[in-house]
Enzyme design. Structure first.
Site: not given
Length: 265
Positions: A119, A139
């Site tokens: 990210e 995640e």
């Protein structure tokens, strides 16, 4: 090598290193033993470094990379268990995912860019990656979600279906996959990502800094503009560029067959 005001080259034991080459700032995440997993301290350091980069008129472009042939493996999970978050309020993961610099920033990726590291890479404007680099937002495999911008940013950097696949499977993907699906600009041999990113940064830094920043701003902001107002909003940003001293200098330098001397005004 000389440093300029505000940004200082950091010592090798810092968790985030900086180095200046001409008009380019190199930022290196430096926790090699933990694959550069992000900590709260790193986020605070990044906030200051990025603020200084923005304020320094002599720095035009930044290159963000990681030490020891790894970009960033994401959040430091030991810190997370202790209640720490590697984020800054209003600025996001490593102080960049919610509020990137207005100046261009290039990610130079070796090894893994995973979870928050991926990210962070997406918060950069351009990505140069080694052919051996690996990407992913895993995640969901840990009962978490890619809340540092992956779910919001990735669909606009690739196809919706690709973003959905990456987010829901949590799998790791190759550099070739990233290049084929648009979130990697350049692939280079292993070990050459930083030097290739610097060459790209130098190309950008040779251009008018006001024009570069304004061009980035239009590209970033225009996705939120209504069709009927796009050119009017663009004019608000670009009209001052055409009346700037740098615009006159660029035209004069072209006519006189010399390199322009930008003043950022």
């Amino acid at each position: 090598m000389s440093t300029t005001a505000n940004v200082q080259e950091t010592s090798v034991d810092s968790e985030v290193l900086t180095e200046i080459r001409g008009n380019v700032l190199i930022i290196t995440m430096n926790r090699p033993a933990a694959k550069n997993a992000a900590t709260e301290a790193m986020a605070k350091d990044m906030a200051k470094i990025l603020d200084d980069f923005e304020a320094n008129d002599e720095l035009f472009v930044a290159v963000l990379t990681g030490a020891a042939q790894t970009f960033c493996s994401g959040m430091d999970l030991k810190g997370f268990v202790r209640g720490e978050r590697p984020s800054v309020e209003g600025r996001g993961f490593l102080a960049i995912t919610e509020q990137p610099p207005t100046k261009p920033i290039i990610a130079a990726v070796e090894g893994y860019a995973l979870a928050g590291g991926f990210e962070t890479m997406l918060a950069c404007d351009l990505v140069v990656a080694a052919e051996t680099a690996k990407f992913g937002i895993p995640e969901v495999k840990r009962g978490l979600a890619a809340a540092a911008g992956g779910l919001l940013t990735l669909p606009s950097r690739t196809h919706r279906a690709i973003a959905m696949e990456m987010a829901l499977t949590g799998d790791i993907y190759s550099a070739e996959f990233g290049h084929a699906h648009g979130f990697v600009n350049q692939l280079v041999p292993e070990g050459e990502a930083v030097e290739a990113a610097l060459k790209l940064a130098e190309k950008i830094a040779a251009n008018g800094p006001l024009a570069v920043r304004a061009s980035k701003r239009v590209i970033v902001e225009s996705s939120e503009w209504d069709e009927s107002e796009k050119f009017a909003k663009q004019s608000e940003i670009l009209d001052p560029i055409f009346t700037s001293k740098d615009a006159k200098e660029g035209a004069s330098a072209f006519a006189e067959k010399r390199a322009p001397q930008w003043t950022g005004s």
